[in-house]
Scaffold this motif. Sequence first.
Motif, PDB file in Angstrom:
ATOM      1  N   PRO A   1      49.746  28.835  24.773  1.00  0.00           N
ATOM      2  CA  PRO A   1      49.411  28.463  26.154  1.00  0.00           C
ATOM      3  C   PRO A   1      47.894  28.263  26.292  1.00  0.00           C
ATOM      4  O   PRO A   1      47.113  28.947  25.620  1.00  0.00           O
ATOM      5  CB  PRO A   1      49.890  29.666  26.972  1.00  0.00           C
ATOM      6  CG  PRO A   1      49.919  30.801  26.012  1.00  0.00           C
ATOM      7  CD  PRO A   1      50.195  30.215  24.658  1.00  0.00           C
TER       8      PRO A   1
ATOM      9  N   TYR B   1      45.788  29.196  28.466  1.00  0.00           N
ATOM     10  CA  TYR B   1      45.021  30.351  28.946  1.00  0.00           C
ATOM     11  C   TYR B   1      44.655  31.350  27.845  1.00  0.00           C
ATOM     12  O   TYR B   1      43.845  32.235  28.050  1.00  0.00           O
ATOM     13  CB  TYR B   1      45.755  31.080  30.078  1.00  0.00           C
ATOM     14  CG  TYR B   1      47.086  31.685  29.679  1.00  0.00           C
ATOM     15  CD1 TYR B   1      47.156  32.950  29.095  1.00  0.00           C
ATOM     16  CD2 TYR B   1      48.273  31.003  29.906  1.00  0.00           C
ATOM     17  CE1 TYR B   1      48.363  33.510  28.733  1.00  0.00           C
ATOM     18  CE2 TYR B   1      49.489  31.555  29.549  1.00  0.00           C
ATOM     19  CZ  TYR B   1      49.528  32.806  28.972  1.00  0.00           C
ATOM     20  OH  TYR B   1      50.726  33.366  28.623  1.00  0.00           O
TER      21      TYR B   1
ATOM     22  N   ILE C   1      48.619  36.985  24.750  1.00  0.00           N
ATOM     23  CA  ILE C   1      49.488  36.134  25.569  1.00  0.00           C
ATOM     24  C   ILE C   1      50.335  36.966  26.510  1.00  0.00           C
ATOM     25  O   ILE C   1      50.561  36.589  27.657  1.00  0.00           O
ATOM     26  CB  ILE C   1      50.380  35.252  24.662  1.00  0.00           C
ATOM     27  CG1 ILE C   1      49.526  34.217  23.950  1.00  0.00           C
ATOM     28  CG2 ILE C   1      51.503  34.590  25.454  1.00  0.00           C
ATOM     29  CD1 ILE C   1      50.237  33.492  22.819  1.00  0.00           C
TER      30      ILE C   1
ATOM     31  N   GLU D   1      51.309  25.181  20.097  1.00  0.00           N
ATOM     32  CA  GLU D   1      52.339  26.140  20.500  1.00  0.00           C
ATOM     33  C   GLU D   1      51.813  27.180  21.480  1.00  0.00           C
ATOM     34  O   GLU D   1      52.592  27.904  22.090  1.00  0.00           O
ATOM     35  CB  GLU D   1      52.864  26.881  19.258  1.00  0.00           C
ATOM     36  CG  GLU D   1      53.326  25.986  18.141  1.00  0.00           C
ATOM     37  CD  GLU D   1      53.309  26.703  16.791  1.00  0.00           C
ATOM     38  OE1 GLU D   1      53.310  27.942  16.752  1.00  0.00           O
ATOM     39  OE2 GLU D   1      53.283  26.002  15.771  1.00  0.00           O
TER      40      GLU D   1
END
Length: 151
Positions: A121, A123, A149, A119
């Motif tokens: 990202p 990065y 995030i 779920e």
Amino acid sequence: MKTIEVKNLVREVLETLPTPYSHHVIDEVFYSIENEPLWRERYEALCSTLTKDVVNNWGGRWVAITLGKSGEQQVSSKKSNLINSYSLLDTDAKTIAKKPSESEARLAMSQYYQAHKNELPPYVRNSRELIVALITEGMATEEAFLAAISR
């Protein structure tokens, strides 16, 4: 961590406010910054580096984290002109008895990441140190990930 200077400013201001803190403490911190020239100068410098939105959002977060309180609801600022709104902090909330150690924070981060990696990202992996720092300050693991995030 980019917001460490925001944290330092907030803590310095909190030390000057009367205790016990009210549930309007975030507004009171920003009002104090607004009216103390040296603090206002630091605030403006941070805003030019990080943006006003980041400084204000993290300023409120650092107040809550420092006091171990949680936001109850968003209200319009009545004192400070630096912010439009802030979270009322639950003055009856139990403060965090023991903040996790760095190793406990790393474990919590790892467990959360493993459970939610599909779920998250990609990065977010670049924000490991920020997440650990937030967890060791007392922020909930999920909230620390959300904060990282949103940067």
